[in-house]
Design a protein around this motif. Structure first.
Motif, PDB file in Angstrom:
ATOM      1  N   CYS A 229     -20.997   8.010  -7.915  1.00 18.05           N
ATOM      2  CA  CYS A 229     -21.631   7.189  -8.944  1.00 18.05           C
ATOM      3  C   CYS A 229     -20.650   6.158  -9.496  1.00 18.05           C
ATOM      4  CB  CYS A 229     -22.157   8.084 -10.065  1.00 18.05           C
ATOM      5  SG  CYS A 229     -23.010   7.188 -11.383  1.00 18.05           S
ATOM      6  N   ILE A 230     -19.424   6.584  -9.750  1.00 12.84           N
ATOM      7  CA  ILE A 230     -18.395   5.676 -10.264  1.00 12.84           C
ATOM      8  C   ILE A 230     -18.155   4.527  -9.287  1.00 12.84           C
ATOM      9  CG2 ILE A 230     -15.910   5.475 -10.683  1.00 12.84           C
ATOM     10  CD1 ILE A 230     -16.013   8.199 -12.026  1.00 12.84           C
ATOM     11  N   GLU A 231     -18.058   4.856  -8.003  1.00  9.42           N
ATOM     12  CA  GLU A 231     -17.801   3.819  -7.002  1.00  9.42           C
ATOM     13  C   GLU A 231     -18.947   2.814  -6.944  1.00  9.42           C
ATOM     14  OE1 GLU A 231     -16.727   3.302  -2.244  1.00  9.42           O
ATOM     15  OE2 GLU A 231     -17.102   5.285  -3.075  1.00  9.42           O
ATOM     16  N   MET A 232     -20.174   3.312  -6.983  1.00 13.78           N
ATOM     17  CA  MET A 232     -21.324   2.405  -6.942  1.00 13.78           C
ATOM     18  C   MET A 232     -21.355   1.492  -8.160  1.00 13.78           C
ATOM     19  SD  MET A 232     -24.556   4.499  -5.389  1.00 13.78           S
ATOM     20  CE  MET A 232     -24.609   4.918  -3.644  1.00 13.78           C
ATOM     21  N   MET A 233     -21.080   2.062  -9.329  1.00  8.57           N
ATOM     22  CA  MET A 233     -21.106   1.255 -10.539  1.00  8.57           C
ATOM     23  C   MET A 233     -19.972   0.240 -10.557  1.00  8.57           C
ATOM     24  SD  MET A 233     -23.730   1.651 -12.340  1.00  8.57           S
ATOM     25  CE  MET A 233     -23.072   0.577 -13.607  1.00  8.57           C
ATOM     26  N   GLU A 234     -18.837   0.607 -10.005  1.00  8.73           N
ATOM     27  CA  GLU A 234     -17.729  -0.337  -9.938  1.00  8.73           C
ATOM     28  C   GLU A 234     -18.074  -1.495  -9.004  1.00  8.73           C
ATOM     29  OE1 GLU A 234     -13.874   0.884  -8.218  1.00  8.73           O
ATOM     30  OE2 GLU A 234     -13.012   0.084 -10.057  1.00  8.73           O
TER      31      GLU A 234
ATOM     32  N   ARG B  79     -31.912   1.681 -10.474  1.00  6.29           N
ATOM     33  CA  ARG B  79     -32.054   2.632  -9.358  1.00  6.29           C
ATOM     34  C   ARG B  79     -30.909   3.649  -9.368  1.00  6.29           C
ATOM     35  NH1 ARG B  79     -35.133   5.788  -6.347  1.00  6.29           N
ATOM     36  NH2 ARG B  79     -34.399   5.977  -4.196  1.00  6.29           N
ATOM     37  N   ILE B  80     -29.696   3.184  -9.637  1.00 10.74           N
ATOM     38  CA  ILE B  80     -28.570   4.113  -9.740  1.00 10.74           C
ATOM     39  C   ILE B  80     -28.837   5.113 -10.859  1.00 10.74           C
ATOM     40  CG2 ILE B  80     -26.113   4.324 -10.322  1.00 10.74           C
ATOM     41  CD1 ILE B  80     -25.669   1.607  -8.993  1.00 10.74           C
ATOM     42  N   GLY B  81     -29.391   4.608 -11.961  1.00  7.41           N
ATOM     43  CA  GLY B  81     -29.708   5.489 -13.078  1.00  7.41           C
ATOM     44  C   GLY B  81     -30.721   6.549 -12.700  1.00  7.41           C
ATOM     45  N   GLN B  82     -31.711   6.170 -11.891  1.00  5.46           N
ATOM     46  CA  GLN B  82     -32.720   7.141 -11.479  1.00  5.46           C
ATOM     47  C   GLN B  82     -32.138   8.171 -10.516  1.00  5.46           C
ATOM     48  OE1 GLN B  82     -35.950   6.153  -8.663  1.00  5.46           O
ATOM     49  NE2 GLN B  82     -37.352   6.750 -10.311  1.00  5.46           N
ATOM     50  N   VAL B  83     -31.296   7.718  -9.606  1.00  4.07           N
ATOM     51  CA  VAL B  83     -30.731   8.622  -8.605  1.00  4.07           C
ATOM     52  C   VAL B  83     -29.758   9.615  -9.226  1.00  4.07           C
ATOM     53  CG1 VAL B  83     -29.203   8.731  -6.591  1.00  4.07           C
ATOM     54  CG2 VAL B  83     -31.060   7.051  -6.665  1.00  4.07           C
TER      55      VAL B  83
ATOM     56  N   GLY C 202     -18.690   7.107 -17.706  1.00  2.00           N
ATOM     57  CA  GLY C 202     -17.994   5.971 -18.287  1.00  2.00           C
ATOM     58  C   GLY C 202     -18.651   4.640 -18.047  1.00  2.00           C
ATOM     59  N   VAL C 203     -19.930   4.627 -17.708  1.00  2.00           N
ATOM     60  CA  VAL C 203     -20.612   3.369 -17.457  1.00  2.00           C
ATOM     61  C   VAL C 203     -20.669   2.509 -18.710  1.00  2.00           C
ATOM     62  CG1 VAL C 203     -22.837   2.372 -16.842  1.00  2.00           C
ATOM     63  CG2 VAL C 203     -21.930   4.255 -15.538  1.00  2.00           C
ATOM     64  N   THR C 204     -20.644   3.135 -19.882  1.00  2.00           N
ATOM     65  CA  THR C 204     -20.676   2.356 -21.115  1.00  2.00           C
ATOM     66  C   THR C 204     -19.433   1.497 -21.269  1.00  2.00           C
ATOM     67  OG1 THR C 204     -19.771   4.296 -22.246  1.00  2.00           O
ATOM     68  CG2 THR C 204     -22.142   3.938 -22.399  1.00  2.00           C
ATOM     69  N   ASP C 205     -18.404   1.757 -20.465  1.00  2.00           N
ATOM     70  CA  ASP C 205     -17.192   0.948 -20.530  1.00  2.00           C
ATOM     71  C   ASP C 205     -17.106  -0.058 -19.388  1.00  2.00           C
ATOM     72  OD1 ASP C 205     -15.316   3.809 -21.596  1.00  2.00           O
ATOM     73  OD2 ASP C 205     -16.216   2.230 -22.802  1.00  2.00           O
ATOM     74  N   SER C 206     -18.177  -0.173 -18.582  1.00  2.00           N
ATOM     75  CA  SER C 206     -18.107  -1.019 -17.390  1.00  2.00           C
ATOM     76  C   SER C 206     -18.671  -2.402 -17.652  1.00  2.00           C
ATOM     77  CB  SER C 206     -18.856  -0.365 -16.236  1.00  2.00           C
ATOM     78  OG  SER C 206     -20.228  -0.290 -16.524  1.00  2.00           O
ATOM     79  N   ARG C 207     -18.326  -2.994 -18.763  1.00  2.55           N
ATOM     80  CA  ARG C 207     -18.819  -4.325 -19.087  1.00  2.55           C
ATOM     81  C   ARG C 207     -18.308  -5.344 -18.074  1.00  2.55           C
ATOM     82  NH1 ARG C 207     -17.497  -1.918 -23.868  1.00  2.55           N
ATOM     83  NH2 ARG C 207     -15.400  -2.801 -23.837  1.00  2.55           N
ATOM     84  N   VAL C 208     -19.021  -6.462 -18.007  1.00  3.99           N
ATOM     85  CA  VAL C 208     -18.647  -7.513 -17.065  1.00  3.99           C
ATOM     86  C   VAL C 208     -17.205  -7.938 -17.271  1.00  3.99           C
ATOM     87  CG1 VAL C 208     -19.052  -9.925 -16.456  1.00  3.99           C
ATOM     88  CG2 VAL C 208     -20.990  -8.380 -16.752  1.00  3.99           C
ATOM     89  N   SER C 209     -16.764  -7.943 -18.499  1.00  6.72           N
ATOM     90  CA  SER C 209     -15.413  -8.405 -18.787  1.00  6.72           C
ATOM     91  C   SER C 209     -14.348  -7.357 -18.503  1.00  6.72           C
ATOM     92  CB  SER C 209     -15.314  -8.813 -20.264  1.00  6.72           C
ATOM     93  OG  SER C 209     -15.668  -7.717 -21.096  1.00  6.72           O
ATOM     94  N   ASP C 210     -14.761  -6.160 -18.070  1.00  7.60           N
ATOM     95  CA  ASP C 210     -13.787  -5.097 -17.838  1.00  7.60           C
ATOM     96  C   ASP C 210     -14.259  -4.213 -16.704  1.00  7.60           C
ATOM     97  OD1 ASP C 210     -11.914  -3.143 -17.882  1.00  7.60           O
ATOM     98  OD2 ASP C 210     -12.179  -2.586 -19.982  1.00  7.60           O
ATOM     99  N   SER C 211     -13.745  -4.476 -15.493  1.00  9.80           N
ATOM    100  CA  SER C 211     -14.202  -3.740 -14.316  1.00  9.80           C
ATOM    101  C   SER C 211     -13.344  -2.533 -14.002  1.00  9.80           C
ATOM    102  CB  SER C 211     -14.203  -4.672 -13.097  1.00  9.80           C
ATOM    103  OG  SER C 211     -12.882  -5.081 -12.807  1.00  9.80           O
ATOM    104  N   SER C 212     -12.395  -2.194 -14.871  1.00 11.73           N
ATOM    105  CA  SER C 212     -11.484  -1.089 -14.572  1.00 11.73           C
ATOM    106  C   SER C 212     -11.934   0.218 -15.198  1.00 11.73           C
ATOM    107  CB  SER C 212     -10.077  -1.427 -15.082  1.00 11.73           C
ATOM    108  OG  SER C 212     -10.086  -1.585 -16.488  1.00 11.73           O
TER     109      SER C 212
END
Length: 270
Positions: free
Chosen positions: A81-86, A223-227, A237-247
């Protein structure tokens, strides 16, 4: 290199005319847009019911995965999930940058809209497609990426032909008949490239292209959310994956989560 010379020339031309119209064509940036579409297609195709079912089976039955990664199935799911969201976040960063050239103020605000989606799950503009509609848009993006790959190849060929013609014209010993025939060949290739441009992303507006990319990003997020489950997404940690911060994924490796199942959708609508 020939490719570098014509590409730099196209970039300068594109930048020069970038703001000539509220409906500016995306031009040479079509190649970047097609690359983003290719990445989104890969993500979307990896989230089909068939692929999700296969992934779940592999996680449950693969001894190799458990030996190399972890015996904890929940941890494996979390890492996927982390890899997909990144990967999605990296595409979103590029879309946010390109969206600044749009004439539509809603599209120009893509960065904020995506941040809101990540932080509070808000799709304020209703950008998420239904799964069935996204399947249709995926086919359209496949056609765009194929057309742009063909365009790039033909532009390289044209650049080579034009360089050869230039050398022939500079050669006093060149046969006049051969020169005329070669000029016809170059002219034909120029018309072919022009036709390919007119029928590819090159001739699409920023608004059209970014609208398709933005809605696809939002749909794949859903879709990621549903899966994986939205609670699961928050906990990785998706709440920290803003466009301005991809780490975000590197900073959240130690966060635990409560939901570990990977499951296909029961129906194809969000």
């Amino acid at each position: 290199m020939v490719v570098e010379s014509w590409f730099r020339s196209l970039w300068r031309t594109s930048r020069k005319h970038e703001f000539d119209s509220r409906k500016a064509r995306i031009g040479v940036l079509a190649f970047e847009a097609a690359g983003l579409m290719s990445k989104l297609l890969h993500l979307w195709q990896s989230l089909t019911d068939k692929q999700v079912a296969r992934l779940r089976e592999e996680i449950m039955n693969s001894v190799g995965i458990k030996k190399l990664v972890s015996e904890d199935e929940d941890r494996i799911v979390r890492l996927i999930c982390i890899e997909m969201m990144e990967n999605l976040g990296q595409v979103a960063q590029a879309v946010a940058r390109l969206s600044k050239q749009c004439s539509d103020p809603l599209l120009r605000s893509f960065e904020q809209a995506y941040n809101d989606l990540i932080k509070i799950g808000a799709d304020a503009y209703g950008w998420q497609f239904t799964w069935n509609k996204m399947d249709k848009k995926a086919k359209k993006m496949e056609r765009f990426t194929a057309a742009n790959a063909n365009l790039y190849q033909e532009m390289e060929t044209l650049a080579d032909l034009e360089q050869t013609l230039k050398r022939m014209k500079g050669n006093d010993d060149a046969d006049s008949i051969s020169l005329v025939e070669y000029e016809k060949k170059v002219a034909w290739k120029q018309q072919e490239v022009k036709h390919l441009k007119e029928n590819s992303l090159w001739n699409r507006t920023y608004d059209y292209t970014i609208h398709l990319l933005a809605r696809s990003v939002f749909t794949i997020y859903g879709r990621i959310g549903q899966v994986f489950g939205f609670n699961h997404m928050v906990n990785v940690g998706v709440t920290d994956s803003r466009v301005s911060d991809s780490s975000y994924s590197r900073r959240n490796q130690s966060i635990l989560y409560t939901q570990s199942s990977v499951h296909p959708s029961e129906n194809r609508h969000p």
